[in-house]
Enzyme design. Sequence first.
Site, mmCIF file in Angstrom:
data_model
loop_
_atom_site.group_PDB
_atom_site.id
_atom_site.type_symbol
_atom_site.label_atom_id
_atom_site.label_comp_id
_atom_site.label_asym_id
_atom_site.label_seq_id
_atom_site.Cartn_x
_atom_site.Cartn_y
_atom_site.Cartn_z
ATOM 1 N N GLU A 59 -0.776 -2.589 3.791
ATOM 2 C CA GLU A 59 -1.019 -3.938 4.336
ATOM 3 C C GLU A 59 -2.449 -4.057 4.840
ATOM 4 O O GLU A 59 -2.975 -3.093 5.380
ATOM 5 C CB GLU A 59 -0.082 -4.183 5.530
ATOM 6 C CG GLU A 59 1.350 -4.358 5.127
ATOM 7 C CD GLU A 59 2.270 -4.454 6.330
ATOM 8 O OE1 GLU A 59 1.790 -4.748 7.448
ATOM 9 O OE2 GLU A 59 3.472 -4.236 6.152
ATOM 10 N N ARG A 67 9.021 -0.984 7.669
ATOM 11 C CA ARG A 67 7.634 -0.568 7.510
ATOM 12 C C ARG A 67 7.294 -0.398 6.040
ATOM 13 O O ARG A 67 8.118 0.098 5.264
ATOM 14 C CB ARG A 67 7.394 0.796 8.175
ATOM 15 C CG ARG A 67 6.978 0.744 9.623
ATOM 16 C CD ARG A 67 5.595 0.107 9.799
ATOM 17 N NE ARG A 67 5.200 0.082 11.191
ATOM 18 C CZ ARG A 67 5.533 -0.857 12.074
ATOM 19 N NH1 ARG A 67 6.263 -1.886 11.713
ATOM 20 N NH2 ARG A 67 5.103 -0.798 13.319
ATOM 21 N N HIS A 103 4.614 -9.697 7.512
ATOM 22 C CA HIS A 103 4.930 -8.827 8.660
ATOM 23 C C HIS A 103 5.152 -9.647 9.938
ATOM 24 O O HIS A 103 4.465 -9.447 10.944
ATOM 25 C CB HIS A 103 3.810 -7.784 8.865
ATOM 26 C CG HIS A 103 4.282 -6.552 9.568
ATOM 27 N ND1 HIS A 103 3.810 -5.287 9.301
ATOM 28 C CD2 HIS A 103 5.191 -6.394 10.563
ATOM 29 C CE1 HIS A 103 4.407 -4.410 10.086
ATOM 30 N NE2 HIS A 103 5.258 -5.062 10.867
#
Length: 340
Positions: free
Chosen positions: A267, A238, A285
Amino acid sequence: MKPKILVTRETFDDVLDYLTGHFEVSSNQSDTPMDSHILVKNLADKSGVMTTMMDRVDAALLSNCPALKAVCNIAVGFNNIDIEACSRAGVMATNTPGVLDDSTADFTWALILATARRVVESDSHLRSGQWKGWYLKQFLGIDVHHATLGILGFGRIGSKVARRALGFDMTVLYHNTRQADPDLERACNATFVSKEELLERSDILTLHLPYSPSTHHIIGSSELAGMKTGSILINAARGGVVDDTALVEALTSGRLAGAGLDVFENEPALNPALISMKNVVLTPHIASSSAATRHAMAMLAARNLVAALTTGKPPNLINKAEGGRRKAEGKDQGRDQRCN
Ligand code: GLV
C-alpha cells in the site's frame, strides 16, 4: 521544560490540545507524508512520537533518534514498527487495541454484502446511464443468508464478525492458532475447524489476523486452490497476508467469484489487475474509519504517549519494561492472532 514530541500526520484538534497540555508538540497538521529521511530529521530532539502505519520505525531510524523514548502507533496493527529494535533501543512501543473492533467488524460486513450482492458494480452501471430497467437476470449475486462463513483469525475482530453473522442464519466456521473459549464459540455459534476444512467449506472467507513473517501469504496459491469454487475472499486485516498475484489468478480463473479488499500488498500501490475486475470491491484501508473510532484511536495513542513519558507505564505497551530495558514480549507478532 516540557518534553518534545512529534505527531507525524494530521490529528483531531482536541487530541492536539490534550497533547499540548503535556508536551511541546510539533505536528504535521498539513498532513504531508514524511519519508524516513524527513522523519529522522524531525525526531532528532523528540522524546516521543505519535505514528501512523505509514511511518516505518526501524533500527536505522532509532539509531538516529537517541532522545526517543516512546513510539505510539494510531493502529492496532504494528507491523510498521520493528518491536525488537525498539526493545533493544529501550523505546516503548504502543498500539490501539479494542477501540476499533466493532467498526472494523461492521466494515467487514459492508465488504461481504457489497461483494456478494454486487453493490458497487451495479451502482456504477446505474450512474453511467446504462440501466434500461428491471430484468430477471440482472446482476445475479450470491446469497449471504444461510451461506457458510469462514473466519481465519478469531480474535476480537474475527469474533465480532461472527456475532454479526447470527442474523443471517449462517453456518460459521473459524480457524485460529488457539481454539476459542467454549462460551465465545456458543455466543457466536462458531465451530473450530482446521485451516484446510475452512478453505474447502467456506462460501465466504474473511481474514482477521495481523501481518508478520508467520502470516506472510497465509493465503497464497495453494490455499486459493483449496478454496471452494465460486467462493468470495474478504480481507480487511492486512496486506501481505494474501498473495495478491495469486489472488488475481484465482479471480481470473473463476476459482473465486469475487473479493472484497480493504488492504493490499505494498500500500498505497496495488496490483493493477485488480482495478479492472468488476467482481472485486476495493476500498482504501478504511475499515476502522468511522469518525468516532478514528477519534478514539487517536486519543488512545495520545493517552499512551502521555502515560509513557510521565509514568513509563502506557496502557497499551507492546514491549515489556525489564530492568530499565524493555524486552519484546514475543519474537513473532503473528503468534497472537487475537491482536487483530
Ligand atoms: C488498522 O488497520 C489498524 O491496524 O488499526
